[in-house]
Write a protein that holds these residues in place. Sequence first.
Motif, PDB file in Angstrom:
ATOM      1  N   LEU A  28      18.977  -3.913  55.936  1.00 40.14           N
ATOM      2  CA  LEU A  28      18.797  -4.406  54.573  1.00 40.14           C
ATOM      3  C   LEU A  28      19.231  -3.361  53.547  1.00 40.14           C
ATOM      4  O   LEU A  28      19.954  -3.671  52.590  1.00 40.14           O
ATOM      5  CB  LEU A  28      17.330  -4.789  54.349  1.00 40.14           C
ATOM      6  N   VAL A  29      18.800  -2.130  53.734  1.00 38.20           N
ATOM      7  CA  VAL A  29      19.149  -1.070  52.779  1.00 38.20           C
ATOM      8  C   VAL A  29      20.648  -0.825  52.769  1.00 38.20           C
ATOM      9  O   VAL A  29      21.268  -0.691  51.701  1.00 38.20           O
ATOM     10  CB  VAL A  29      18.385   0.219  53.130  1.00 38.20           C
ATOM     11  N   SER A  30      21.270  -0.737  53.959  1.00 37.82           N
ATOM     12  CA  SER A  30      22.712  -0.494  54.013  1.00 37.82           C
ATOM     13  C   SER A  30      23.492  -1.667  53.400  1.00 37.82           C
ATOM     14  O   SER A  30      24.509  -1.466  52.728  1.00 37.82           O
ATOM     15  CB  SER A  30      23.144  -0.280  55.464  1.00 37.82           C
ATOM     16  N   GLY A  31      23.005  -2.928  53.584  1.00 40.16           N
ATOM     17  CA  GLY A  31      23.667  -4.079  52.978  1.00 40.16           C
ATOM     18  C   GLY A  31      23.601  -4.044  51.463  1.00 40.16           C
ATOM     19  O   GLY A  31      24.583  -4.339  50.767  1.00 40.16           O
ATOM     20  N   ILE A  32      22.441  -3.676  50.913  1.00 37.20           N
ATOM     21  CA  ILE A  32      22.300  -3.569  49.455  1.00 37.20           C
ATOM     22  C   ILE A  32      23.217  -2.485  48.912  1.00 37.20           C
ATOM     23  O   ILE A  32      23.866  -2.663  47.866  1.00 37.20           O
ATOM     24  CB  ILE A  32      20.830  -3.294  49.095  1.00 37.20           C
ATOM     25  N   GLN A  33      23.283  -1.355  49.611  1.00 37.70           N
ATOM     26  CA  GLN A  33      24.145  -0.271  49.141  1.00 37.70           C
ATOM     27  C   GLN A  33      25.618  -0.676  49.177  1.00 37.70           C
ATOM     28  O   GLN A  33      26.368  -0.346  48.255  1.00 37.70           O
ATOM     29  CB  GLN A  33      23.904   0.979  50.006  1.00 37.70           C
ATOM     30  N   ARG A  34      26.022  -1.380  50.236  1.00 32.43           N
ATOM     31  CA  ARG A  34      27.416  -1.826  50.300  1.00 32.43           C
ATOM     32  C   ARG A  34      27.733  -2.823  49.192  1.00 32.43           C
ATOM     33  O   ARG A  34      28.815  -2.782  48.599  1.00 32.43           O
ATOM     34  CB  ARG A  34      27.684  -2.457  51.676  1.00 32.43           C
ATOM     35  N   ARG A  35      26.781  -3.711  48.894  1.00 31.49           N
ATOM     36  CA  ARG A  35      27.007  -4.687  47.824  1.00 31.49           C
ATOM     37  C   ARG A  35      27.141  -3.984  46.472  1.00 31.49           C
ATOM     38  O   ARG A  35      28.013  -4.332  45.661  1.00 31.49           O
ATOM     39  CB  ARG A  35      25.868  -5.684  47.793  1.00 31.49           C
ATOM     40  N   LYS A  36      26.282  -3.009  46.200  1.00 26.05           N
ATOM     41  CA  LYS A  36      26.384  -2.272  44.938  1.00 26.05           C
ATOM     42  C   LYS A  36      27.713  -1.536  44.835  1.00 26.05           C
ATOM     43  O   LYS A  36      28.352  -1.512  43.771  1.00 26.05           O
ATOM     44  CB  LYS A  36      25.220  -1.293  44.826  1.00 26.05           C
ATOM     45  N   LYS A  37      28.125  -0.936  45.944  1.00 25.29           N
ATOM     46  CA  LYS A  37      29.385  -0.205  45.939  1.00 25.29           C
ATOM     47  C   LYS A  37      30.563  -1.138  45.713  1.00 25.29           C
ATOM     48  O   LYS A  37      31.499  -0.824  44.962  1.00 25.29           O
ATOM     49  CB  LYS A  37      29.541   0.540  47.271  1.00 25.29           C
TER      50      LYS A  37
END
Length: 223
Positions: free
Chosen positions: A163-172
């Motif tokens: 979940l955290v890595s998905g949110i970070q990728r979306r923000k990036k």
Amino acid sequence: VLLIAFSVVAVAHAEVCKPDAQNAFKVRLSIKTALGDNAYAWDANEEYLFKAMVAFAMRRYSSKNTTQISNVLLCNVTDRVSFWFVVTDSTKNVTTVPGSEVEAAIRMNRNRINSAFLLNDKTLQFLKISSTLSPPVEPSIPVWLIVFGVVLCVTVAGIVFLLVSGIQRRKKKNKESSETENLEEKCEVTVTIENGIPCETLDLKAGHINGVCAADDERFTSL
């Protein structure tokens, strides 16, 4: 007559219980090493307790329950607390119980005997009887529950990581998209139509004049 009878019994016991006699076992205790300042003195009471514990072990091992404290004989007791002992047959007081039976009884009840004297296999040694392993300590929490907890923790940690890595990728990705749009807006050239002829917007700050418009002005206004 009684005196003679006691003498005969004493001689018979002396013949039965002696170092390296048949079915005899040597015991060595290290009370001072085990207990230090709390060490107790080895006396007649301790000898009686030892006889009682051996008799208990024999009665527990055998279903006959015929062994008495008087059937356990001690001899050659030393000040450094070592001695020999034998177990006699209840029916024939001068006949010893086979050493294999005594050994099996001691091994089966070794922990109970050690506990009675506050010692362990290293400080209460039956020299001809091999030490027994203590029963394994069962954990208060079942093993399956521990394994389940570990697996559950690993699963939850994996879900949180995804979940955290998905949110970070979306923000990036959103950030890169906005930067690309801004760059395209800066590079885009605005075209205007004047008098039916497309002209670029004048860059007034730089003092630049569109070449197409300048050529048209000269063509229409020259006299």
